[in-house]
Scaffold this motif. Structure first.
Motif, short mmCIF file in Angstrom:
data_model
loop_
_atom_site.label_atom_id
_atom_site.label_comp_id
_atom_site.label_asym_id
_atom_site.label_seq_id
_atom_site.Cartn_x
_atom_site.Cartn_y
_atom_site.Cartn_z
N PHE A 5 12.91 20.54 30.70
CA PHE A 5 13.99 20.25 31.22
C PHE A 5 15.10 21.15 31.20
CE2 PHE A 5 18.20 17.97 32.34
CZ PHE A 5 17.76 17.85 33.88
N THR A 6 15.46 21.49 29.84
CA THR A 6 16.83 22.60 29.40
C THR A 6 16.17 23.89 30.14
OG1 THR A 6 16.83 21.39 27.73
CG2 THR A 6 17.86 23.40 27.60
N SER A 7 15.11 24.56 30.05
CA SER A 7 14.69 25.73 30.61
C SER A 7 15.07 26.00 32.27
CB SER A 7 13.62 26.21 30.32
OG SER A 7 12.57 25.26 31.01
N PHE A 8 14.73 24.77 32.91
CA PHE A 8 14.88 24.56 34.20
C PHE A 8 16.31 24.63 34.63
CE2 PHE A 8 14.73 22.41 38.40
CZ PHE A 8 13.67 22.90 39.07
N ILE A 9 16.78 23.77 34.08
CA ILE A 9 18.46 23.96 34.29
C ILE A 9 19.09 25.05 33.91
CG2 ILE A 9 20.66 22.64 33.46
CD1 ILE A 9 18.96 20.98 35.16
N MET A 10 18.72 25.59 32.89
CA MET A 10 19.25 27.10 32.48
C MET A 10 18.86 28.09 33.50
SD MET A 10 21.25 26.83 30.05
CE MET A 10 21.53 28.64 29.65
N GLY A 11 17.56 27.95 34.07
CA GLY A 11 17.29 28.92 35.06
C GLY A 11 18.04 28.65 36.48
N LEU A 12 18.44 27.47 36.89
CA LEU A 12 19.30 26.92 38.08
C LEU A 12 20.65 27.66 37.79
CD1 LEU A 12 18.27 23.39 39.13
CD2 LEU A 12 18.02 25.46 40.27
N LEU A 13 21.31 27.25 36.59
CA LEU A 13 22.45 27.79 36.18
C LEU A 13 22.54 29.44 36.42
CD1 LEU A 13 23.56 25.41 33.52
CD2 LEU A 13 24.43 25.28 35.73
N THR A 14 21.52 30.00 35.88
CA THR A 14 21.46 31.48 36.03
C THR A 14 21.45 31.85 37.40
OG1 THR A 14 20.18 31.60 33.92
CG2 THR A 14 20.01 33.40 35.49
N ILE A 15 20.79 31.24 38.28
CA ILE A 15 20.66 31.50 39.73
C ILE A 15 22.09 31.31 40.22
CG2 ILE A 15 19.99 31.10 41.95
CD1 ILE A 15 17.22 30.49 40.57
N ILE A 16 22.80 30.27 40.11
CA ILE A 16 23.98 29.88 40.61
C ILE A 16 25.14 30.82 40.09
CG2 ILE A 16 25.81 28.13 41.10
CD1 ILE A 16 23.41 26.20 40.98
N GLY A 17 25.32 30.83 38.99
CA GLY A 17 26.23 31.78 38.18
C GLY A 17 26.11 33.36 38.55
N GLY A 18 24.87 33.77 38.56
CA GLY A 18 24.69 35.12 38.82
C GLY A 18 24.96 35.41 40.43
N ALA A 19 24.55 34.45 41.20
CA ALA A 19 24.92 34.76 42.59
C ALA A 19 26.60 34.86 42.89
CB ALA A 19 24.19 33.69 43.51
N ILE A 20 27.17 33.98 42.08
CA ILE A 20 28.69 33.99 42.35
C ILE A 20 29.26 35.03 41.45
CG2 ILE A 20 30.63 32.74 41.42
CD1 ILE A 20 29.28 30.00 41.84
N ALA A 21 28.66 35.61 40.59
CA ALA A 21 29.15 36.67 39.70
C ALA A 21 29.03 37.93 40.66
CB ALA A 21 28.65 36.83 38.30
N ALA A 22 27.73 38.17 41.22
CA ALA A 22 27.46 39.24 42.01
C ALA A 22 28.28 39.34 43.28
CB ALA A 22 25.94 39.28 42.59
N ARG A 23 28.55 38.13 43.93
CA ARG A 23 29.22 38.12 44.98
C ARG A 23 31.02 38.70 44.83
NH1 ARG A 23 29.03 37.35 50.67
NH2 ARG A 23 31.18 37.15 51.20
N ILE A 24 31.51 38.14 43.59
CA ILE A 24 33.05 38.45 43.22
C ILE A 24 32.84 39.95 42.93
CG2 ILE A 24 34.52 37.91 41.33
CD1 ILE A 24 33.52 35.09 41.21
N THR A 25 31.87 40.60 42.24
CA THR A 25 32.06 41.82 41.71
C THR A 25 31.98 42.69 42.95
OG1 THR A 25 30.54 41.31 39.62
CG2 THR A 25 30.73 43.51 40.38
N CYS A 26 31.05 42.46 43.95
CA CYS A 26 31.00 43.27 45.00
C CYS A 26 32.29 43.09 46.03
CB CYS A 26 29.67 42.94 45.99
SG CYS A 26 28.27 43.41 45.16
N GLU A 27 32.97 41.79 45.93
CA GLU A 27 34.11 41.86 46.78
C GLU A 27 35.18 42.39 46.11
OE1 GLU A 27 34.88 37.59 47.36
OE2 GLU A 27 33.38 37.50 48.83
N LEU A 28 35.35 42.62 44.88
CA LEU A 28 36.47 43.19 43.97
C LEU A 28 36.03 44.74 44.45
CD1 LEU A 28 36.61 41.28 40.74
CD2 LEU A 28 38.26 41.37 42.66
#
Length: 86
Positions: free
Chosen positions: A44-67
């Protein structure tokens, strides 16, 4: 082509969209690997960490490109202001 070679035209703003989609694919791949490719089996922990990686990474990529886009828009506006007659 001459504008690009002599740096009169910026090439990077045209590439930012491609870079954004590439980053999203890399984030998705990394998140899926974190979710399902563990040595002890899927937990369960690895599954949650994967979801958090996808969500956080998508947000970080968007913010970086917008900047980056904001920086180039500032450059365009300053260039416009500098070329105005007084």
């Amino acid at each position: 082509m001459k504008d690009v070679l002599y740096f009169n035209s910026m090439l990077t703003p045209k590439m930012i969209t491609f870079i954004y989609w590439l980053l999203l694919l890399l984030v998705l791949f990394n998140g899926v690997v974190r979710m399902f490719a563990t040595f002890q089996g899927i937990t369960f922990t690895s599954f949650i960490m994967g979801l958090l990686t996808i969500i956080g990474g998508a947000i970080a990529a968007r913010i970086t490109c917008e900047l980056l886009i904001v920086l180039f828009k500032i450059h365009d506006n300053v260039k416009t202001l500098a070329s105005r007659p007084e």
